[in-house]
Design a protein around this motif. Structure first.
Motif, PDB file in Angstrom:
ATOM      1  N   VAL A  66      -4.451  -7.142 -16.075  1.00  0.00           N
ATOM      2  CA  VAL A  66      -4.841  -5.740 -15.886  1.00  0.00           C
ATOM      3  C   VAL A  66      -6.287  -5.669 -15.387  1.00  0.00           C
ATOM      4  N   ASP A  67      -7.159  -6.523 -15.921  1.00  0.00           N
ATOM      5  CA  ASP A  67      -8.544  -6.568 -15.421  1.00  0.00           C
ATOM      6  C   ASP A  67      -8.556  -6.904 -13.930  1.00  0.00           C
ATOM      7  N   GLN A  68      -7.770  -7.895 -13.538  1.00  0.00           N
ATOM      8  CA  GLN A  68      -7.690  -8.309 -12.138  1.00  0.00           C
ATOM      9  C   GLN A  68      -7.151  -7.169 -11.273  1.00  0.00           C
ATOM     10  N   ALA A  69      -6.121  -6.504 -11.751  1.00  0.00           N
ATOM     11  CA  ALA A  69      -5.512  -5.399 -10.997  1.00  0.00           C
ATOM     12  C   ALA A  69      -6.483  -4.236 -10.848  1.00  0.00           C
ATOM     13  N   GLU A  70      -7.217  -3.941 -11.899  1.00  0.00           N
ATOM     14  CA  GLU A  70      -8.170  -2.836 -11.828  1.00  0.00           C
ATOM     15  C   GLU A  70      -9.283  -3.144 -10.829  1.00  0.00           C
TER      16      GLU A  70
ATOM     17  N   ARG B 108       0.830  -1.215   0.000  1.00  0.00           N
ATOM     18  CA  ARG B 108       0.000   0.000   0.000  1.00  0.00           C
ATOM     19  C   ARG B 108       0.860   1.260   0.000  1.00  0.00           C
ATOM     20  N   ARG B 109       1.940   1.260   0.761  1.00  0.00           N
ATOM     21  CA  ARG B 109       2.801   2.446   0.843  1.00  0.00           C
ATOM     22  C   ARG B 109       3.361   2.831  -0.521  1.00  0.00           C
ATOM     23  N   ARG B 110       3.761   1.842  -1.284  1.00  0.00           N
ATOM     24  CA  ARG B 110       4.309   2.103  -2.626  1.00  0.00           C
ATOM     25  C   ARG B 110       3.247   2.009  -3.716  1.00  0.00           C
TER      26      ARG B 110
ATOM     27  N   ARG C 123     -11.659  -2.080  -5.493  1.00  0.00           N
ATOM     28  CA  ARG C 123     -12.074  -2.632  -4.194  1.00  0.00           C
ATOM     29  C   ARG C 123     -11.304  -2.017  -3.034  1.00  0.00           C
ATOM     30  N   GLN C 124     -10.010  -1.789  -3.239  1.00  0.00           N
ATOM     31  CA  GLN C 124      -9.145  -1.268  -2.179  1.00  0.00           C
ATOM     32  C   GLN C 124      -9.153   0.257  -2.091  1.00  0.00           C
ATOM     33  N   GLY C 125      -9.864   0.918  -3.000  1.00  0.00           N
ATOM     34  CA  GLY C 125      -9.920   2.371  -2.986  1.00  0.00           C
ATOM     35  C   GLY C 125      -8.633   3.040  -3.438  1.00  0.00           C
ATOM     36  N   VAL C 126      -7.821   2.318  -4.191  1.00  0.00           N
ATOM     37  CA  VAL C 126      -6.550   2.859  -4.687  1.00  0.00           C
ATOM     38  C   VAL C 126      -6.769   3.704  -5.933  1.00  0.00           C
ATOM     39  N   ALA C 127      -7.714   3.295  -6.781  1.00  0.00           N
ATOM     40  CA  ALA C 127      -7.982   4.001  -8.038  1.00  0.00           C
ATOM     41  C   ALA C 127      -9.380   3.647  -8.523  1.00  0.00           C
TER      42      ALA C 127
END
Length: 133
Positions: free
Chosen positions: A104-108, A73-75, A113-117
């Motif tokens: 990329v679908d999995q990462a998105e 999360r930090r990076r 879900r994690q509120g990163v993007a």
């Protein structure tokens, strides 16, 4: 002053050193170079590392498709693992490109879900560029 981290990086984990695995290694290396060149001035809220896993005698791959690996999360860095199917009639590049899109679908989905993007548009642009080459 350190250089910025790439938005997306590609690498491989080989479970053997036979000629088939070396063919995969060359294809993964070429894809990695193409991804690196395609992202000259991009910035993404998530740094994505995709590891292609090629099974073999030394290390088998007992799963299929793509899966989320570690997240820092930090990076804002996520590792997604993609299992190369053991038997495929497709050429290596076609298999890797399909897995790249799936990763990329999995990462998105993870980033949302994690509120990163809200999306990984920047990474998708890089992938589209690589696919069109």
């Amino acid at each position: 002053m350190s250089s910025p981290q790439p938005s997306i990086a590609v690498g491989g984990v080989l479970g053997d050193s036979d000629s088939k695995s070396l063919n995969w290694a060359r294809a993964i290396g070429e894809l990695s170079r193409q991804v690196e060149h395609a992202q000259a001035a991009t910035d993404s809220p998530l740094r994505l590392s995709i590891e292609f896993h090629v099974g073999g005698r030394l290390a088998s791959v007992d799963w299929s498709g793509v899966r989320t690996g570690r997240f820092n999360r930090r990076r804002a860095q996520l590792i997604v693992q993609a299992a190369v199917p053991p038997f495929s009639e497709e050429d290596e590049r076609a298999v890797l490109l399909r897995l790249l899109v799936d990763a990329v679908d999995q990462a998105e989905a993870f980033a949302v879900r994690q509120g990163v993007a809200d999306s990984l548009t920047e990474i998708r642009i890089i992938v589209e560029h690589v696919i069109s080459q």
